[in-house]
Design a protein around this motif. Structure first.
Motif, short mmCIF file in Angstrom:
data_model
loop_
_atom_site.label_atom_id
_atom_site.label_comp_id
_atom_site.label_asym_id
_atom_site.label_seq_id
_atom_site.Cartn_x
_atom_site.Cartn_y
_atom_site.Cartn_z
N SER A 92 0.37 0.05 0.39
CA SER A 92 0.88 -1.32 0.27
C SER A 92 0.16 -2.21 1.26
N SER B 205 3.50 1.10 -3.56
CA SER B 205 4.84 0.70 -3.14
C SER B 205 4.74 -0.69 -2.53
N GLU B 206 4.72 -1.71 -3.40
CA GLU B 206 4.49 -3.06 -2.91
C GLU B 206 5.82 -3.71 -2.52
#
Length: 273
Positions: free
Chosen positions: A54, A81-82
Motif C-alpha cells: 500500500s 491493501s489500499e
C-alpha cells in the motif's frame, strides 16, 4: 541461549506445531521476521508469508520482505491493501488501525483458506499490550493468533534470539505504517504519505538509526534517539535536512526534544477527550 529464553522459544515452537499450518502476516520487521523464522523451523513447508502492499508501506520495506522470504525459502504472497479506500480511514479516526487491520486480516484469511492453511498469525509481542493498539481488537475478532504474545516474548528478547539465530533484522530499526505519523483527525492523503516517506528515507540515508517524521499540517516533527541529536544539528546536516524537507512540501521543520518513542501520537488522545 539462556534457560528462560530457551523455554520461551520451545513454548513458541510447540504452539506453532500445534497449528499444523500457518500464514504469517509479514512486514519484514523485527517481530514478523522472527515469527516467520520460528514458524518455518516448526512447520517447514506448511508456512506462507503474506505482505500488504500500500502507499503507507515504503517500497524499501516491501523489497526487504521479499528478500527475507527468498532467504528463508518461504512462499510469499503480496496482497493489495489500499487503506485510503477504506471508508472512514482518510479522516484518521482514533480507531484507524482497527479499520486497516480488519480489512487486511480478512484478505489474509481468504488467501489462507484458498491455500488450505489452518491459521493466520501476526507478530505482536508483550510490549504491545501496554499501548493503545486498536488493531489488536481486529486480531481478536477475526481469530488471528499471536504466537509471540502466547510465548510471552518481549521486543528485547526477540532481538536477542534473532541475533543468536543470525536473522538479518535483529538490530533493524522499529517501523510502523506511515499513517501512524499523522495526528488523529488530520486527513491522510497519498501526497502527505509520500512526504513522510521521502523525509524518513532521507534521514536513514544520512545514517540516522531510528527515525520518525510526524506530520502536523505543514510542520514536520522529527523524532530521533537523543544520542543522535548532535549529529542532526551539525550545520551541513541541518541545512541539508531543512532544504530537502522544504522540497518535499514541508513549510517548517522541527526536532522533538524528547526524542523517538513508539506511539507518540497517542499522547494526544487524553487531550481530545
Amino acid at each position: 541461549m539462556v534457560q528462560n529464553l530457551s523455554m520461551k522459544y520451545q513454548k513458541l515452537q510447540d504452539y506453532l506445531k500445534s497449528l499444523g499450518s500457518v500464514a504469517v502476516a509479514f512486514s519484514g520487521g523485527v517481530d514478523s521476521t522472527f515469527l516467520l523464522y520460528a514458524a518455518k523451523e516448526a512447520l517447514g513447508d506448511q508456512v506462507i508469508a503474506v505482505t500488504a502492499s500500500s502507499c503507507s508501506f515504503p517500497k524499501r520495506e516491501l523489497n526487504e520482505a521479499k528478500a527475507i522470504c527468498d532467504e528463508f525459502h518461504v512462499r510469499h504472497f503480496v496482497v493489495a491493501s489500499e487503506e485510503l479506500e477504506i471508508e472512514g480511514f482518510r479522516q484518521n479516526p482514533k480507531n484507524r488501525c482497527y479499520l486497516c487491520k480488519r480489512e487486511l486480516f480478512e484478505k489474509i484469511l481468504a488467501l489462507a483458506k484458498e491455500h488450505h492453511i489452518a491459521a493466520v498469525a501476526e507478530g505482536s509481542n508483550m510490549d504491545d499490550n501496554g499501548d493503545y493498539r486498536p488493531g489488536l481488537i481486529a486480531v481478536k475478532e477475526l481469530g488471528i493468533v499471536s504466537p509471540l504474545r502466547y510465548a510471552e516474548l518481549n521486543k528485547e528478547e526477540i532481538r536477542s534470539l534473532s541475533r543468536e539465530f543470525g536473522l538479518p533484522t535483529w538490530n533493524k530499526q522499529s517501523f510502523a505504517c506511515l499513517s501512524s505519523r499523522f495526528v488523529y483527525g488530520e486527513t491522510i492523503t497519498e501526497e502527505k504519505l509520500q512526504m513522510v516517506d521521502k523525509a524518513e528515507q532521507l534521514l536513514l540515508d544520512l545514517g540516522f538509526q531510528q527515525v520518525r517524521v510526524r506530520i502536523h499540517g505543514n510542520i514536520a516533527r522529527i523524532e530521533l534517539m537523543p544520542q543522535e541529536f548532535e549529529k542532526l544539528i551539525q550545520e551541513d546536516v541541518r541545512k541539508t535536512v531543512y532544504a530537502d524537507f522544504k522540497s518535499f512540501g514541508f513549510s517548517y521543520v522541527t526536532l522533538d526534544l524528547i526524542g523517538y518513542r513508539t506511539g507518540s501520537m497517542n499522547e494526544t488522545l487524553d487531550a481530545q477527550k
